[in-house]
Design an enzyme around this catalytic site. Structure first.
Site, PDB file in Angstrom:
ATOM      1  N   CYS A  62       0.983  -1.142  -0.028  1.00 28.32           N
ATOM      2  CA  CYS A  62      -0.007   0.096  -0.002  1.00 28.32           C
ATOM      3  C   CYS A  62       0.762   1.122   0.051  1.00 28.32           C
ATOM      4  CB  CYS A  62      -0.997   0.094   1.184  1.00 28.32           C
ATOM      5  SG  CYS A  62      -0.244  -0.015   2.727  1.00 28.32           S
TER       6      CYS A  62
ATOM      7  N   ARG B 219      -3.215  -0.732   5.353  1.00 27.75           N
ATOM      8  CA  ARG B 219      -3.948  -1.797   4.562  1.00 27.75           C
ATOM      9  C   ARG B 219      -3.095  -3.005   4.315  1.00 27.75           C
ATOM     10  NH1 ARG B 219      -5.334   2.185  -0.314  1.00 27.75           N
ATOM     11  NH2 ARG B 219      -3.285   3.102   0.748  1.00 27.75           N
TER      12      ARG B 219
ATOM     13  N   ASP C 202      -8.297   3.982   1.044  1.00 30.04           N
ATOM     14  CA  ASP C 202      -7.326   4.166   2.182  1.00 30.04           C
ATOM     15  C   ASP C 202      -7.893   4.864   3.320  1.00 30.04           C
ATOM     16  OD1 ASP C 202      -5.223   5.340   3.681  1.00 30.04           O
ATOM     17  OD2 ASP C 202      -4.258   6.579   2.138  1.00 30.04           O
TER      18      ASP C 202
HETATM   19  P1  4NP Z   1      -1.908   2.671   3.957  1.00 29.45           P
HETATM   20  O1  4NP Z   1      -2.442   4.081   4.686  1.00 29.45           O
HETATM   21  O2  4NP Z   1      -1.276   3.243   2.672  1.00 29.45           O
HETATM   22  O3  4NP Z   1      -3.134   1.779   3.949  1.00 29.45           O
HETATM   23  O4  4NP Z   1      -0.812   2.300   5.191  1.00 29.45           O
HETATM   24  C1  4NP Z   1      -1.528   5.302   4.717  1.00 29.45           C
HETATM   25  C2  4NP Z   1      -0.926   5.265   5.818  1.00 29.45           C
HETATM   26  C3  4NP Z   1      -0.255   6.611   6.062  1.00 29.45           C
HETATM   27  C4  4NP Z   1      -0.353   7.734   5.151  1.00 29.45           C
HETATM   28  C5  4NP Z   1      -1.236   7.612   4.050  1.00 29.45           C
HETATM   29  C6  4NP Z   1      -1.992   6.431   3.836  1.00 29.45           C
HETATM   30  N1  4NP Z   1       0.400   8.953   5.130  1.00 29.45           N
HETATM   31  O5  4NP Z   1      -0.149   9.661   4.597  1.00 29.45           O
HETATM   32  O6  4NP Z   1       1.035   9.161   6.270  1.00 29.45           O
END
Ligand code: 4NP
Length: 156
Positions: free
Chosen positions: A9, A15, A123
């Site tokens: 991800c 995720r 997300d």
């Molecule tokens: P992930 O979610 O891609 O599902 O781990 C996110 C986690 C952190 C961030 C964005 C999406 N962030 O901008 O820090």
């Protein structure tokens, strides 16, 4: 031989750590290796988001010891299948592919459940707990299908 699966991800804290934990919980350790990574470097070395840890724990899965890392080109050599959570992750990973083989091992995880529809696992980072429940359900369903596929391959 073990099949190696990588879940990807953006941050590797919401995720893909869940996808990693869910798949591992459904498979016996002898047949698959599961890992996860993020396309961004925001959360390297960090534990998963507490909301992902909580939703996993609610379903008797412990992801609290997993650590964030960044996707790297060598992951194409290391893994047999790379499942990405959304179209942005897909474009980022495909942008690093060196060959048609690298591209072919990469797919959106929800294409397991809805082939060819190229749907995103949304997300959940900026939303509430319902988003994490929703993500869990989507990933649990996709991983059930993946487990069937992997078991078929291993019995052949
Ligand atoms: P992930 O979610 O891609 O599902 O781990 C996110 C986690 C952190 C961030 C964005 C999406 N962030 O901008 O820090």
């Amino acid at each position: 031989m073990k099949t190696k699966i990588l879940m990807v991800c953006l941050g590797n804290i919401c995720r893909s750590p869940l996808a990693e934990g869910i798949l591992r919980s459904k498979m016996s350790g002898e047949t698959v290796t599961v890992d996860s990574a993020g396309t961004a470097d925001y959360h390297i070395g960090e534990a998963p988001d507490p909301r992902s840890v909580a939703i996993a724990r609610k379903h008797n899965i412990d992801i609290s010891n997993q650590l964030g890392r960044k996707f790297q080109v060598s992951d194409f050599d290391e893994f047999d299948h790379i499942y990405v959570m959304d179209n942005s992750n897909y474009n980022n990973v495909i942008g690093m592919a060196r060959s048609a083989e690298d591209e072919q091992k990469t797919d959106l995880i929800l294409n397991l459940a809805y082939p060819g529809e190229n749907m995103d696992v949304p997300d959940p980072y900026y939303g509430g707990p319902q988003g994490f429940e929703n993500v869990f359900k989507m990933l649990d369903h996709a991983c059930d299908i993946l487990v069937k596929k992997l078991k078929n391959n291993h019995s052949r």
